[in-house]
Scaffold this motif. Structure first.
Motif, PDB file in Angstrom:
ATOM      1  N   GLU A 133       0.659  -1.275  -0.019  1.00 41.11           N
ATOM      2  CA  GLU A 133       0.114   0.082  -0.129  1.00 41.11           C
ATOM      3  C   GLU A 133       0.854   1.350   0.137  1.00 41.11           C
ATOM      4  OE1 GLU A 133      -3.199   2.198   2.830  1.00 41.11           O
ATOM      5  OE2 GLU A 133      -2.498  -0.032   3.141  1.00 41.11           O
ATOM      6  N   GLU A 134       1.897   1.101   0.875  1.00 39.96           N
ATOM      7  CA  GLU A 134       2.825   2.476   0.790  1.00 39.96           C
ATOM      8  C   GLU A 134       3.403   2.909  -0.342  1.00 39.96           C
ATOM      9  OE1 GLU A 134       6.719   4.072   3.694  1.00 39.96           O
ATOM     10  OE2 GLU A 134       5.642   2.032   3.936  1.00 39.96           O
ATOM     11  N   SER A 135       4.049   1.765  -1.102  1.00 43.33           N
ATOM     12  CA  SER A 135       4.578   2.043  -2.371  1.00 43.33           C
ATOM     13  C   SER A 135       3.806   2.512  -3.620  1.00 43.33           C
ATOM     14  CB  SER A 135       5.311   0.643  -3.007  1.00 43.33           C
ATOM     15  OG  SER A 135       4.260  -0.356  -3.192  1.00 43.33           O
ATOM     16  N   LEU A 136       2.582   2.182  -3.271  1.00 49.18           N
ATOM     17  CA  LEU A 136       1.390   2.603  -4.287  1.00 49.18           C
ATOM     18  C   LEU A 136       1.185   4.112  -4.046  1.00 49.18           C
ATOM     19  CD1 LEU A 136      -1.055  -0.428  -4.706  1.00 49.18           C
ATOM     20  CD2 LEU A 136       0.473   0.540  -6.252  1.00 49.18           C
ATOM     21  N   ARG A 137       0.966   4.366  -2.772  1.00 46.83           N
ATOM     22  CA  ARG A 137       0.661   5.815  -2.425  1.00 46.83           C
ATOM     23  C   ARG A 137       1.739   6.896  -2.793  1.00 46.83           C
ATOM     24  NH1 ARG A 137      -3.774   6.229   0.658  1.00 46.83           N
ATOM     25  NH2 ARG A 137      -4.608   4.436   1.735  1.00 46.83           N
ATOM     26  N   ASP A 138       3.139   6.397  -2.612  1.00 42.79           N
ATOM     27  CA  ASP A 138       4.393   7.020  -3.102  1.00 42.79           C
ATOM     28  C   ASP A 138       4.602   7.200  -4.558  1.00 42.79           C
ATOM     29  OD1 ASP A 138       4.691   7.450  -0.386  1.00 42.79           O
ATOM     30  OD2 ASP A 138       6.005   5.756  -0.109  1.00 42.79           O
ATOM     31  N   ASN A 139       3.676   6.537  -5.351  1.00 41.87           N
ATOM     32  CA  ASN A 139       4.155   6.611  -6.690  1.00 41.87           C
ATOM     33  C   ASN A 139       2.556   6.614  -7.553  1.00 41.87           C
ATOM     34  OD1 ASN A 139       7.140   5.829  -7.104  1.00 41.87           O
ATOM     35  ND2 ASN A 139       6.220   4.476  -5.398  1.00 41.87           N
ATOM     36  N   PHE A 140       1.641   7.208  -7.204  1.00 37.63           N
ATOM     37  CA  PHE A 140       0.557   7.413  -8.032  1.00 37.63           C
ATOM     38  C   PHE A 140       0.719   7.471  -9.520  1.00 37.63           C
ATOM     39  CE2 PHE A 140      -2.046   8.262  -3.870  1.00 37.63           C
ATOM     40  CZ  PHE A 140      -2.634   6.904  -3.982  1.00 37.63           C
ATOM     41  N   VAL A 141       1.313   8.483  -9.790  1.00 38.07           N
ATOM     42  CA  VAL A 141       1.966   8.938 -11.093  1.00 38.07           C
ATOM     43  C   VAL A 141       2.352   7.884 -11.931  1.00 38.07           C
ATOM     44  CG1 VAL A 141       2.878  10.391 -12.686  1.00 38.07           C
ATOM     45  CG2 VAL A 141       2.154  11.638 -10.509  1.00 38.07           C
ATOM     46  N   VAL A 142       3.415   7.119 -11.441  1.00 41.53           N
ATOM     47  CA  VAL A 142       3.808   6.112 -12.090  1.00 41.53           C
ATOM     48  C   VAL A 142       2.896   4.892 -12.265  1.00 41.53           C
ATOM     49  CG1 VAL A 142       5.937   4.400 -12.326  1.00 41.53           C
ATOM     50  CG2 VAL A 142       5.985   6.775 -11.233  1.00 41.53           C
ATOM     51  N   VAL A 143       2.131   4.537 -11.147  1.00 43.92           N
ATOM     52  CA  VAL A 143       1.157   3.440 -11.234  1.00 43.92           C
ATOM     53  C   VAL A 143       0.175   3.757 -12.474  1.00 43.92           C
ATOM     54  CG1 VAL A 143      -0.893   2.520 -10.085  1.00 43.92           C
ATOM     55  CG2 VAL A 143       1.357   2.997  -8.992  1.00 43.92           C
ATOM     56  N   TYR A 144      -0.460   4.974 -12.469  1.00 51.01           N
ATOM     57  CA  TYR A 144      -1.438   5.041 -13.686  1.00 51.01           C
ATOM     58  C   TYR A 144      -0.820   5.085 -15.039  1.00 51.01           C
ATOM     59  CZ  TYR A 144      -5.290   6.621 -10.647  1.00 51.01           C
ATOM     60  OH  TYR A 144      -6.336   6.814  -9.634  1.00 51.01           O
ATOM     61  N   GLU A 145       0.411   5.615 -15.181  1.00 48.06           N
ATOM     62  CA  GLU A 145       1.022   5.524 -16.416  1.00 48.06           C
ATOM     63  C   GLU A 145       1.244   4.097 -16.714  1.00 48.06           C
ATOM     64  OE1 GLU A 145       4.583   7.921 -17.573  1.00 48.06           O
ATOM     65  OE2 GLU A 145       4.322   9.263 -15.946  1.00 48.06           O
ATOM     66  N   LEU A 146       1.780   3.317 -15.823  1.00 46.89           N
ATOM     67  CA  LEU A 146       1.948   1.759 -16.033  1.00 46.89           C
ATOM     68  C   LEU A 146       0.655   1.194 -16.503  1.00 46.89           C
ATOM     69  CD1 LEU A 146       4.536   0.866 -13.287  1.00 46.89           C
ATOM     70  CD2 LEU A 146       4.802   0.874 -15.760  1.00 46.89           C
ATOM     71  N   LEU A 147      -0.492   1.473 -15.630  1.00 47.38           N
ATOM     72  CA  LEU A 147      -1.888   1.056 -15.951  1.00 47.38           C
ATOM     73  C   LEU A 147      -2.285   1.140 -17.509  1.00 47.38           C
ATOM     74  CD1 LEU A 147      -3.636   1.253 -12.624  1.00 47.38           C
ATOM     75  CD2 LEU A 147      -2.417  -0.817 -13.442  1.00 47.38           C
ATOM     76  N   ASP A 148      -1.977   2.411 -17.899  1.00 43.42           N
ATOM     77  CA  ASP A 148      -2.461   2.999 -19.212  1.00 43.42           C
ATOM     78  C   ASP A 148      -1.622   1.971 -20.408  1.00 43.42           C
ATOM     79  OD1 ASP A 148      -4.398   4.516 -18.209  1.00 43.42           O
ATOM     80  OD2 ASP A 148      -3.208   6.495 -18.205  1.00 43.42           O
ATOM     81  N   GLU A 149      -0.314   1.699 -20.105  1.00 45.31           N
ATOM     82  CA  GLU A 149       0.318   1.120 -21.001  1.00 45.31           C
ATOM     83  C   GLU A 149       0.036  -0.400 -21.064  1.00 45.31           C
ATOM     84  OE1 GLU A 149       2.178   2.136 -23.432  1.00 45.31           O
ATOM     85  OE2 GLU A 149       2.059   4.364 -22.720  1.00 45.31           O
ATOM     86  N   MET A 150      -0.106  -0.864 -19.884  1.00 48.97           N
ATOM     87  CA  MET A 150      -0.587  -2.344 -19.703  1.00 48.97           C
ATOM     88  C   MET A 150      -1.781  -2.925 -19.910  1.00 48.97           C
ATOM     89  SD  MET A 150       1.788  -3.396 -16.441  1.00 48.97           S
ATOM     90  CE  MET A 150       0.827  -2.401 -15.093  1.00 48.97           C
ATOM     91  N   MET A 151      -2.811  -1.886 -19.958  1.00 50.78           N
ATOM     92  CA  MET A 151      -4.158  -2.425 -20.412  1.00 50.78           C
ATOM     93  C   MET A 151      -4.741  -1.033 -21.327  1.00 50.78           C
ATOM     94  SD  MET A 151      -7.356  -4.184 -18.392  1.00 50.78           S
ATOM     95  CE  MET A 151      -6.783  -5.551 -18.312  1.00 50.78           C
ATOM     96  N   ASP A 152      -5.291  -1.457 -22.457  1.00 52.04           N
ATOM     97  CA  ASP A 152      -6.096  -0.706 -23.315  1.00 52.04           C
ATOM     98  C   ASP A 152      -7.329  -1.221 -23.732  1.00 52.04           C
ATOM     99  OD1 ASP A 152      -6.522   1.547 -25.028  1.00 52.04           O
ATOM    100  OD2 ASP A 152      -5.359   0.602 -26.697  1.00 52.04           O
TER     101      ASP A 152
END
Length: 363
Positions: free
Chosen positions: A104-123
């Motif tokens: 949970e902590e690593s997700l909260r610290d990296n919201f921007v990267v998480v959303y970028e990765l999700l956009d690339e991994m699923m369309d």
């Protein structure tokens, strides 16, 4: 084509939404609350461990849990469950590549990267690129900083998503290992009830450019199709699973394994053989009861492979009563010791030649 995912959620251990991405617009964030309510209602039930949960509202949930994070998909279409669950595990691997560990902590610290990765991994609800090495070439952990936009690597825009372009080696090398494990079930009369072989072709490739590799097997299906004799030479492979780099259409056509390999180590294929296998080392045990509190175990191990071959690091585990104490152990080869935490005698032989018989005596 299989159905698409409507939305992907990342939840904390209490079911609260940390991150979610809506792909098709036919579900809302409320679906995560409904899923977690259903999960709590089934707690203690065997169905609670099912990774697929169906809602009466026509929504199917598929989820996995990693540490204190739930990865959840919601869909109103008929999705391929195995494919989606595999995708969720690949998402975990990508996040661990970026954040060292998915919590949970690593997700909260990296919201921007998480959303970028999700956009690339699923369309639009369909899985896309899940190779961490390729994604890391154009999505950096500090991507929130204003930088000159980078062109995505060719691996994302062509069909070879598992290999980058521009790889160069002074010396081109390929290493191929066949690793097999034999599973045998023997009844009390010493007869083999069931046996099979589970194998994997493990490769390490250090090749320049985009090499085209081909591999042939003494496959029974191919040899029979070509009208060639299969006596004693062919194998009948079952449950074959290939790495995504293998051209499946080519394999179905002429049984040739053609592929452009990833760089480094990977499993090219796994398989299973349903065949009668002679145990490499046959173990017989004889039990003698000398009194109500004393027994003697005579163990005979016989290697059934050719004399010119040698088995290394052989370990034989012999179960003993849980109240056994201070056994007296003698072996004709190797060493043996009592392992009370396993309720067993463990007999280890560093080098076991072919065609030999070794004895062990436990009192």
């Amino acid at each position: 084509m299989a159905g698409a995912v409507s939305a992907l959620f990342l939840l904390d251990i209490k079911g609260r939404v940390l991150v979610w991405r809506d792909f098709r617009g036919d579900v809302t964030a409320v679906q995560a609350e409904r899923f977690f309510t259903k999960l709590l209602d089934k707690e203690g039930d065997a169905e609670a461990y099912s990774p697929v949960v169906y809602d009466d509202a026509g929504v199917t949930y598929m989820f996995i849990q990693h540490n204190n994070v739930f990865l959840l998909t919601a869909s109103r279409q008929n999705c391929n469950a195995a494919s989606i669950l595999l995708f969720l595990h690949r998402v975990v691997d990508v996040f661990k590549h970026y954040f060292e560990e998915l919590e949970e902590e690593s997700l909260r610290d990296n919201f921007v990267v998480v959303y970028e990765l999700l956009d690339e991994m699923m369309d639009f609800g369909y899985p896309q690129y899940t190779e961490a090495k390729i994604l890391s070439e154009f999505i950096k952990t500090d991507a929130y900083k204003m930088e000159v936009s980078q062109r995505p690597p060719m691996a994302v825009t062509n069909a070879v998503s598992w290999r980058s372009e521009g790889i160069r080696y002074k010396k081109n090398e390929v290493f191929l290992d066949v690793v097999e494990s034999v599973n045998i079930l023997v009844n009390s009369n010493g007869q083999i009830v069931r046996s099979d072989v589970v194998g994997a072709l493990k490769m390490r490739t250090y090749l320049s450019g985009m090499p085209e590799c081909k591999l042939g097997l003494n496959d029974k299906v191919l040899l029979e199709a070509q009208g060639r004799a299969t006596k004693g030479k062919a194998i009948d492979l079952d449950d074959i699973k290939f790495h995504q780099c293998v051209r499946l259409a080519r394999f179905e056509n002429d049984r040739t394994i053609s592929f452009i390999p990833p760089d480094g180590s990977f499993d090219l294929m796994t398989y299973r053989l349903n065949t009668q296998v002679k145990p490499l080392i046959w173990v017989e045990a004889q039990v003698e009861k000398h009194s109500r509190s004393r027994i003697e175990l005579m163990i005979k191990a016989r290697s059934q492979f050719k004399e010119r071959s040698t088995a290394t690091n052989v370990e034989i585990e012999v179960p003993v009563p849980s109240d056994a104490t201070n056994p007296n152990i003698r072996t004709s080869m190797g060493s043996a010791a009592y392992a009370p935490e396993r309720d067993a005698m463990v007999w280890k032989v560093k080098s076991f030649p072919g065609g030999k018989v070794s004895m062990a005596d436990f009192k």
